[in-house]
Design an enzyme around this catalytic site. Structure first.
Site, mmCIF file in Angstrom:
data_model
loop_
_atom_site.group_PDB
_atom_site.id
_atom_site.type_symbol
_atom_site.label_atom_id
_atom_site.label_comp_id
_atom_site.label_asym_id
_atom_site.label_seq_id
_atom_site.Cartn_x
_atom_site.Cartn_y
_atom_site.Cartn_z
ATOM 1 N N VAL A 5 0.844 -1.203 0.000
ATOM 2 C CA VAL A 5 0.000 0.000 0.000
ATOM 3 C C VAL A 5 0.881 1.256 0.000
ATOM 4 C CG1 VAL A 5 -1.799 1.263 1.229
ATOM 5 C CG2 VAL A 5 -1.881 -1.236 1.162
ATOM 6 N N TYR A 50 -3.853 -8.018 16.074
ATOM 7 C CA TYR A 50 -3.605 -7.070 14.986
ATOM 8 C C TYR A 50 -4.656 -5.951 15.027
ATOM 9 C CZ TYR A 50 -3.884 -5.104 10.299
ATOM 10 O OH TYR A 50 -3.979 -4.230 9.247
ATOM 11 N N ARG A 75 -16.180 -10.817 1.318
ATOM 12 C CA ARG A 75 -15.325 -9.665 1.623
ATOM 13 C C ARG A 75 -15.611 -8.535 0.629
ATOM 14 N NH1 ARG A 75 -14.858 -12.238 5.379
ATOM 15 N NH2 ARG A 75 -13.028 -12.987 6.499
ATOM 16 N N ARG A 96 -10.481 -21.013 8.389
ATOM 17 C CA ARG A 96 -9.293 -20.406 9.007
ATOM 18 C C ARG A 96 -9.744 -19.708 10.290
ATOM 19 N NH1 ARG A 96 -5.980 -16.029 5.490
ATOM 20 N NH2 ARG A 96 -7.800 -14.760 5.899
ATOM 21 N N GLY A 156 -10.477 -17.284 13.165
ATOM 22 C CA GLY A 156 -10.539 -15.830 13.274
ATOM 23 C C GLY A 156 -11.188 -15.130 12.088
ATOM 24 N N ASP A 157 -11.572 -15.881 11.029
ATOM 25 C CA ASP A 157 -12.212 -15.233 9.875
ATOM 26 C C ASP A 157 -13.668 -14.891 10.196
ATOM 27 O OD1 ASP A 157 -10.255 -15.082 7.941
ATOM 28 O OD2 ASP A 157 -10.748 -17.008 7.018
HETATM 29 N N1 UFG Z 1 -8.959 -17.165 1.812
HETATM 30 C C1 UFG Z 1 -9.049 -18.451 1.327
HETATM 31 N N2 UFG Z 1 -7.897 -19.054 0.926
HETATM 32 C C2 UFG Z 1 -6.679 -18.447 0.975
HETATM 33 C C3 UFG Z 1 -6.605 -17.122 1.469
HETATM 34 C C4 UFG Z 1 -7.767 -16.508 1.886
HETATM 35 O O1 UFG Z 1 -10.113 -19.045 1.271
HETATM 36 O O2 UFG Z 1 -5.673 -19.071 0.595
HETATM 37 C C5 UFG Z 1 -10.200 -16.502 2.252
HETATM 38 C C6 UFG Z 1 -10.162 -16.063 3.698
HETATM 39 O O3 UFG Z 1 -10.579 -17.106 4.535
HETATM 40 C C7 UFG Z 1 -11.107 -14.874 3.678
HETATM 41 C C8 UFG Z 1 -10.939 -14.286 2.278
HETATM 42 O O4 UFG Z 1 -10.331 -15.311 1.499
HETATM 43 O O5 UFG Z 1 -12.415 -15.332 3.804
HETATM 44 C C9 UFG Z 1 -10.032 -13.075 2.259
HETATM 45 O O6 UFG Z 1 -8.850 -13.406 2.948
HETATM 46 P P1 UFG Z 1 -7.555 -12.474 2.954
HETATM 47 O O7 UFG Z 1 -6.511 -13.176 3.743
HETATM 48 O O8 UFG Z 1 -7.231 -12.073 1.562
HETATM 49 O O9 UFG Z 1 -8.036 -11.163 3.697
HETATM 50 P P2 UFG Z 1 -8.726 -11.030 5.142
HETATM 51 O O10 UFG Z 1 -10.162 -10.739 4.890
HETATM 52 O O11 UFG Z 1 -8.407 -12.120 6.070
HETATM 53 O O12 UFG Z 1 -7.882 -9.824 5.701
HETATM 54 C C10 UFG Z 1 -8.088 -8.504 5.364
HETATM 55 C C11 UFG Z 1 -6.783 -7.719 5.501
HETATM 56 C C12 UFG Z 1 -6.305 -7.747 6.927
HETATM 57 C C13 UFG Z 1 -7.393 -7.252 7.827
HETATM 58 C C14 UFG Z 1 -8.666 -8.036 7.595
HETATM 59 C C15 UFG Z 1 -9.816 -7.469 8.368
HETATM 60 O O13 UFG Z 1 -5.830 -8.280 4.650
HETATM 61 O O14 UFG Z 1 -5.169 -6.934 7.064
HETATM 62 O O15 UFG Z 1 -9.040 -7.978 6.229
HETATM 63 O O16 UFG Z 1 -10.574 -8.513 8.868
HETATM 64 F F1 UFG Z 1 -7.049 -7.391 9.115
#
Ligand code: UFG
Length: 327
Positions: A12, A139, A217, A277, A279-280
Site C-alpha cells: 500500500v 492485529y 469480503r 481459518r 478468526g475469519d
Molecule cells: N482465503 C481463502 N484461501 C486463501 C486465502 C484466503 O479461502 O488461501 C479466504 C479467507 O478465509 C477470507 C478471504 O479469502 O475469507 C479473504 O482473505 P484475505 O486473507 O485475503 O483477507 P482477510 O479478509 O483475512 O484480511 C483482510 C486484511 C487484513 C485485515 C482483515 C480485516 O488483509 O489486514 O481484512 O478482517 F485485518
C-alpha cells in the site's frame, strides 16, 4: 507537501508514494525492509532504511515536513495471535514514538492506515464507522489502540489526523503491486496458482452462513485507496480526528473471487475446500457513505474484474522478481 511516508516499501505504501510523487509531493520513505521490497520504492523518493521507533525523530528533526502518512506496521492476523508482543511493540510502541517525534518537531498532519479488523465480527453489514469496535485478534486491537492514541493527540496537541479503515485492498498500479515474501491474501495467492507457482487454491470453509457457504469480503482497488489518502492529507484540520471506512460497498464470496480470476486470467485455477481459518468473520462489507460525503471520495474501480485484471497484469509481469517464483 513535504511528506514522511513510513512503510513506503510495502504494497500500500509504495503505490501511495508513487501516486503522491506523480501529484508533485516531495516524499521521504522510512522503511526497515522487514517485509517491504527495496525495488518497490519509487525512484524519485528519498529512501531511508530504518525504524519508525528510533529514526522517525531524526528524520523529522531535519525540518520542513508538512505531514506524515503512517503505513509501517505488522499486518498478519494469524501471526498477531501467536506473537502479540511483537504487534504491540512494532505497531503501538512505534506509533507512540512517531506521535512524540511529530509533536516535538511540530508536524501535526497525519494519515494513518487503520483496518476493518478494528470492528471484529460485525453485528450487521454494511459496517458504518459507528459500528462497535471489538477486534477479535491482536492485529485489530493494536490498530484500534493507535486510533485512540491519535485521537487524544488531536484533542490535546492540536494534531489534524485521519484514520482510514481499509477493507480488502487488492489490484495494482502499473508496475507497483503485491509481491510479498510470505503471502496470505486471497487474490495474490489465486494469481500465483494461475501462474503455476502454486498447485491450487485452498478455500477456507464452504459452510459459512453465506449464500454459497464461502466468506464474503469487500475488495477495494489500491488506486481508489490511494486517492482517499490524498484527500485526507489535504483536508486534515488541527484538533480533529476523522475515521473513514474504505471499501467498495459490495461483497464477493471466495468462490466468486476464484471464478472472476478464472475469467480474467483464462486459467483453470484448481481449487479445493479446506477447513475454516481461525478468526475469519463470515462477512465484511463496508459502508463508504461517510468517505464519499465528507471526504469527497469517488471510488472509480469498484468492479472486481477491474481489480483482478490490474493485479493479474502486475503479477504476470513480475517475472523473476516474483517472490512466489523463488519459493
Ligand atoms: N482465503 C481463502 N484461501 C486463501 C486465502 C484466503 O479461502 O488461501 C479466504 C479467507 O478465509 C477470507 C478471504 O479469502 O475469507 C479473504 O482473505 P484475505 O486473507 O485475503 O483477507 P482477510 O479478509 O483475512 O484480511 C483482510 C486484511 C487484513 C485485515 C482483515 C480485516 O488483509 O489486514 O481484512 O478482517 F485485518
Amino acid at each position: 507537501m513535504k511528506l514522511l511516508v513510513t512503510g513506503g516499501a510495502g504494497y500500500v505504501g509504495s503505490v501511495c508514494s508513487t501516486i503522491l510523487i506523480e501529484r508533485g509531493h516531495d516524499v521521504t520513505i522510512l522503511d526497515n525492509l522487514s517485509t517491504g521490497n527495496r525495488d518497490a520504492v519509487p525512484a524519485q523518493a528519498r529512501f531511508i532504511e530504518g525504524e519508525v521507533a528510533t529514526d522517525a525523530s531524526t528524520v523529522l528533526g531535519e525540518g520542513g515536513f508538512d505531514a506524515v502518512i503512517h503505513f509501517a506496521a505488522r499486518s498478519l492476523v494469524g501471526e498477531s495471535v501467536e506473537k502479540p508482543e511483537e504487534y504491540w511493540r512494532d505497531n503501538v510502541g512505534a506509533t507512540l514514538a512517531l506521535l512524540e517525534a511529530m509533536r516535538t518537531h511540530g508536524v501535526k498532519n497525519l494519515v494513518f492506515s487503520s483496518t476493518a479488523a478494528t470492528y471484529g465480527e460485525p453485528d450487521e453489514v454494511p459496517i458504518t464507522e459507528t459500528h462497535p469496535t471489538a477486534p477479535t485478534n491482536p492485529y485489530g486491537a493494536t490498530k484500534l489502540a493507535i486510533d485512540h492514541a491519535i485521537r487524544s493527540y488531536c484533542v490535546a496537541h492540536d494534531f489534524g489526523a485521519t484514520s482510514l479503515r481499509y477493507f480488502n485492498v487488492a489490484g495494482a498500479y502499473g508496475q507497483v503491486g503485491e509481491n510479498r515474501v510470505i503471502e496470505t491474501h486471497l487474490i495474490p495467492i489465486i494469481l500465483q496458482v494461475a501462474l503455476g507457482h502454486r498447485e491450487k487454491i485452498s478455500i477456507y470453509g464452504d459452510d459459512w452462513p453465506t449464500p454459497d457457504g464461502t466468506c464474503i469480503r469487500d475488495y477495494i482497488h489500491i488506486v481508489d485507496l490511494a486517492e482517499a489518502h490524498i484527500l485526507a492529507l489535504e483536508s486534515n484540520k488541527p484538533g480533529t480526528h476523522r475515521i473513514f471506512n474504505l471499501g467498495s460497498g459490495d461483497g464477493y464470496s471466495v468462490k466468486e473471487v476464484v471464478d472472476t480470476c478464472r475469467k480474467v486470467t483464462g486459467h483453470e485455477i484448481p481449487a479445493e475446500i479446506a477447513p475454516r481459518r481461525a478468526g475469519d468473520p463470515a462477512q465484511l462489507i463496508a459502508s463508504c457513505e461517510k468517505a464519499i460525503k465528507e471526504l469527497g471520495w469517488n471510488p472509480e474501480r469498484t468492479d472486481l474484474s477491474t481489480i483482478v485484471a490490474d493485479a493479474w497484469e502486475f503479477t504476470k509481469n513480475l517475472g523473476d522478481k516474483a517472490h512466489s517464483a523463488k519459493a
